[in-house]
Write a protein that holds these residues in place. Structure first.
Motif, PDB file in Angstrom:
ATOM      1  N   MET A 208      63.135  19.518  24.413  1.00 20.40           N
ATOM      2  CA  MET A 208      62.446  20.110  25.298  1.00 20.40           C
ATOM      3  C   MET A 208      61.433  21.110  25.030  1.00 20.40           C
ATOM      4  O   MET A 208      60.377  21.363  25.522  1.00 20.40           O
ATOM      5  CB  MET A 208      63.626  20.953  26.262  1.00 20.40           C
ATOM      6  CG  MET A 208      63.174  21.771  27.397  1.00 20.40           C
ATOM      7  SD  MET A 208      62.653  20.484  28.538  1.00 20.40           S
ATOM      8  CE  MET A 208      62.063  21.695  29.871  1.00 20.40           C
ATOM      9  N   ALA A 209      61.604  21.772  23.935  1.00 20.75           N
ATOM     10  CA  ALA A 209      60.686  22.755  23.282  1.00 20.75           C
ATOM     11  C   ALA A 209      59.679  21.910  22.883  1.00 20.75           C
ATOM     12  O   ALA A 209      58.370  22.559  23.018  1.00 20.75           O
ATOM     13  CB  ALA A 209      61.196  23.427  22.082  1.00 20.75           C
ATOM     14  N   ALA A 210      59.797  20.845  22.245  1.00 17.50           N
ATOM     15  CA  ALA A 210      58.674  20.058  21.666  1.00 17.50           C
ATOM     16  C   ALA A 210      57.804  19.568  22.958  1.00 17.50           C
ATOM     17  O   ALA A 210      56.596  19.453  22.991  1.00 17.50           O
ATOM     18  CB  ALA A 210      58.951  18.743  21.116  1.00 17.50           C
TER      19      ALA A 210
ATOM     20  N   ASP B  58      62.724  19.608  38.579  1.00 21.42           N
ATOM     21  CA  ASP B  58      61.547  19.994  37.691  1.00 21.42           C
ATOM     22  C   ASP B  58      61.012  18.679  37.184  1.00 21.42           C
ATOM     23  O   ASP B  58      59.643  18.745  37.142  1.00 21.42           O
ATOM     24  CB  ASP B  58      62.255  20.558  36.321  1.00 21.42           C
ATOM     25  CG  ASP B  58      62.627  22.144  36.766  1.00 21.42           C
ATOM     26  OD1 ASP B  58      62.540  22.514  37.874  1.00 21.42           O
ATOM     27  OD2 ASP B  58      63.822  22.479  36.187  1.00 21.42           O
ATOM     28  N   ALA B  59      61.597  17.583  36.937  1.00 18.83           N
ATOM     29  CA  ALA B  59      60.941  16.378  36.599  1.00 18.83           C
ATOM     30  C   ALA B  59      59.987  15.691  37.619  1.00 18.83           C
ATOM     31  O   ALA B  59      58.899  15.483  37.209  1.00 18.83           O
ATOM     32  CB  ALA B  59      61.954  15.612  36.166  1.00 18.83           C
ATOM     33  N   ILE B  60      60.202  16.005  38.950  1.00 16.50           N
ATOM     34  CA  ILE B  60      59.138  15.487  39.955  1.00 16.50           C
ATOM     35  C   ILE B  60      58.359  16.528  39.928  1.00 16.50           C
ATOM     36  O   ILE B  60      57.085  15.863  40.025  1.00 16.50           O
ATOM     37  CB  ILE B  60      60.137  15.688  41.341  1.00 16.50           C
ATOM     38  CG1 ILE B  60      61.144  14.672  41.471  1.00 16.50           C
ATOM     39  CG2 ILE B  60      58.959  15.679  42.558  1.00 16.50           C
ATOM     40  CD1 ILE B  60      61.966  14.893  42.831  1.00 16.50           C
ATOM     41  N   VAL B  61      58.202  17.582  39.610  1.00 19.73           N
ATOM     42  CA  VAL B  61      56.998  18.542  39.286  1.00 19.73           C
ATOM     43  C   VAL B  61      56.076  18.047  38.425  1.00 19.73           C
ATOM     44  O   VAL B  61      54.919  17.811  38.564  1.00 19.73           O
ATOM     45  CB  VAL B  61      57.505  19.876  39.274  1.00 19.73           C
ATOM     46  CG1 VAL B  61      56.347  20.967  38.995  1.00 19.73           C
ATOM     47  CG2 VAL B  61      58.308  20.416  40.680  1.00 19.73           C
ATOM     48  N   ALA B  62      56.901  17.683  37.147  1.00 19.10           N
ATOM     49  CA  ALA B  62      55.992  17.325  35.900  1.00 19.10           C
ATOM     50  C   ALA B  62      55.094  15.699  36.267  1.00 19.10           C
ATOM     51  O   ALA B  62      54.004  15.894  36.006  1.00 19.10           O
ATOM     52  CB  ALA B  62      56.994  17.051  34.942  1.00 19.10           C
TER      53      ALA B  62
ATOM     54  N   ASN C 117      54.133  13.490  31.555  1.00 18.41           N
ATOM     55  CA  ASN C 117      54.835  12.331  31.756  1.00 18.41           C
ATOM     56  C   ASN C 117      56.190  12.546  30.463  1.00 18.41           C
ATOM     57  O   ASN C 117      57.238  12.489  31.071  1.00 18.41           O
ATOM     58  CB  ASN C 117      54.283  11.218  31.328  1.00 18.41           C
ATOM     59  CG  ASN C 117      53.623  10.296  32.389  1.00 18.41           C
ATOM     60  OD1 ASN C 117      53.838  10.802  33.383  1.00 18.41           O
ATOM     61  ND2 ASN C 117      52.852   9.642  32.152  1.00 18.41           N
ATOM     62  N   THR C 118      55.693  12.906  29.461  1.00 18.16           N
ATOM     63  CA  THR C 118      57.106  13.254  28.213  1.00 18.16           C
ATOM     64  C   THR C 118      57.865  14.369  28.886  1.00 18.16           C
ATOM     65  O   THR C 118      59.015  14.347  28.710  1.00 18.16           O
ATOM     66  CB  THR C 118      56.104  13.536  27.069  1.00 18.16           C
ATOM     67  OG1 THR C 118      55.250  12.597  26.654  1.00 18.16           O
ATOM     68  CG2 THR C 118      57.007  13.838  26.114  1.00 18.16           C
ATOM     69  N   LEU C 119      57.059  15.403  29.471  1.00 17.53           N
ATOM     70  CA  LEU C 119      58.032  16.670  29.891  1.00 17.53           C
ATOM     71  C   LEU C 119      58.877  16.003  31.024  1.00 17.53           C
ATOM     72  O   LEU C 119      60.257  16.526  31.064  1.00 17.53           O
ATOM     73  CB  LEU C 119      57.043  17.743  30.543  1.00 17.53           C
ATOM     74  CG  LEU C 119      57.922  18.976  31.187  1.00 17.53           C
ATOM     75  CD1 LEU C 119      58.784  19.572  30.162  1.00 17.53           C
ATOM     76  CD2 LEU C 119      57.021  19.930  31.506  1.00 17.53           C
ATOM     77  N   GLY C 120      58.310  15.278  31.926  1.00  8.82           N
ATOM     78  CA  GLY C 120      59.124  14.631  33.035  1.00  8.82           C
ATOM     79  C   GLY C 120      60.293  13.836  32.553  1.00  8.82           C
ATOM     80  O   GLY C 120      61.495  14.055  33.149  1.00  8.82           O
ATOM     81  N   PHE C 121      60.110  13.016  31.431  1.00  2.00           N
ATOM     82  CA  PHE C 121      61.282  11.996  30.825  1.00  2.00           C
ATOM     83  C   PHE C 121      62.244  13.028  30.614  1.00  2.00           C
ATOM     84  O   PHE C 121      63.441  12.873  30.422  1.00  2.00           O
ATOM     85  CB  PHE C 121      60.641  11.353  29.623  1.00  2.00           C
ATOM     86  CG  PHE C 121      60.060   9.876  30.118  1.00  2.00           C
ATOM     87  CD1 PHE C 121      60.864   8.892  30.673  1.00  2.00           C
ATOM     88  CD2 PHE C 121      58.788   9.731  30.440  1.00  2.00           C
ATOM     89  CE1 PHE C 121      60.512   7.453  30.930  1.00  2.00           C
ATOM     90  CE2 PHE C 121      58.329   8.538  30.784  1.00  2.00           C
ATOM     91  CZ  PHE C 121      59.169   7.581  31.142  1.00  2.00           C
ATOM     92  N   ILE C 122      61.999  13.879  29.612  1.00  2.00           N
ATOM     93  CA  ILE C 122      63.116  14.925  28.759  1.00  2.00           C
ATOM     94  C   ILE C 122      63.719  15.763  30.296  1.00  2.00           C
ATOM     95  O   ILE C 122      64.789  15.751  29.995  1.00  2.00           O
ATOM     96  CB  ILE C 122      62.062  16.041  28.092  1.00  2.00           C
ATOM     97  CG1 ILE C 122      61.278  15.178  26.829  1.00  2.00           C
ATOM     98  CG2 ILE C 122      63.328  17.133  27.552  1.00  2.00           C
ATOM     99  CD1 ILE C 122      62.315  14.648  25.846  1.00  2.00           C
ATOM    100  N   LEU C 123      62.890  16.263  31.173  1.00  3.06           N
ATOM    101  CA  LEU C 123      63.682  16.787  32.289  1.00  3.06           C
ATOM    102  C   LEU C 123      64.536  15.881  33.043  1.00  3.06           C
ATOM    103  O   LEU C 123      65.681  16.376  33.099  1.00  3.06           O
ATOM    104  CB  LEU C 123      62.810  17.381  32.907  1.00  3.06           C
ATOM    105  CG  LEU C 123      61.781  18.577  32.624  1.00  3.06           C
ATOM    106  CD1 LEU C 123      60.589  18.756  33.669  1.00  3.06           C
ATOM    107  CD2 LEU C 123      62.796  19.967  32.663  1.00  3.06           C
TER     108      LEU C 123
END
Length: 175
Positions: A1-3, A33-37, A19-25
């Motif tokens: 998540m930090a990365a 939160d993934a939807i927002v990303a 996209n990467t943040l969304g996958f992690i979320l």
């Protein structure tokens, strides 16, 4: 998540960072939160096929099928040359009881990416449902041949491919 968060901080104008943040979320079960990303990825690049697909998937996972369908429809409208979005759109129509409407996007997906076994299976099913038995059987024979040569289908497509091959085998035996 930090990365993933660091990636967004370092490249705030990169749709792929979101996209990467969304996958992690998604992986952490933080779907809202993934939807927002994913929406931010689409704001930055409205042709981002991955973001459309993941956003639709996330809405579906949250039991929001209307929003999932709307996202795929918008994606197909904006990126019509995406075989994956055409396929997702066709599958969405089929799943929602509109197989007749699904055949056009499924044919387009197959034309754009004829090597995808999932697309061949989906198109064969729809051709069969439309009464186009000759074309369905031609496609089913492709599926049977590729599977007998060792190709694998994803687990969620296995029952569909098995049913298609069974129908093809029964039809061939009757003739």
């Amino acid at each position: 998540m930090a990365a993933a968060q660091l990636g967004v901080e370092r490249a705030p104008n990169s749709d792929n960072s979101y996209n990467t943040l969304g996958f992690i979320l998604n992986g952490l079960g933080r779907n809202e939160d993934a939807i927002v990303a994913f929406k931010e990825a689409l704001r930055l690049n409205r042709s981002n096929v991955i973001a459309y697909r993941r956003l639709s998937y996330t809405y579906g996972a949250l039991g929001r099928p209307k929003e999932a369908s709307d996202v795929i429809f918008k994606g197909v409208a904006l990126v019509p040359q995406s075989a994956l979005l055409q396929f997702d759109y066709a599958e969405d129509l089929r799943k929602n009881g509109s197989p007749h409407d699904a055949i056009g996007p499924m044919r387009k997906a197959y034309e754009l990416q004829p090597d995808s076994l999932n697309f061949v299976i989906g198109l064969a099913e729809l051709e069969l449902s439309e009464g186009h038995e000759t074309e369905a059987l031609r496609l089913a024979s492709i599926v049977k041949s590729r599977l007998s040569n060792g190709e694998k289908v994803p687990q969620n497509f296995k029952p569909r491919s098995d049913a298609l091959i069974a129908r093809f085998t029964a039809k061939s035996s009757a003739e």
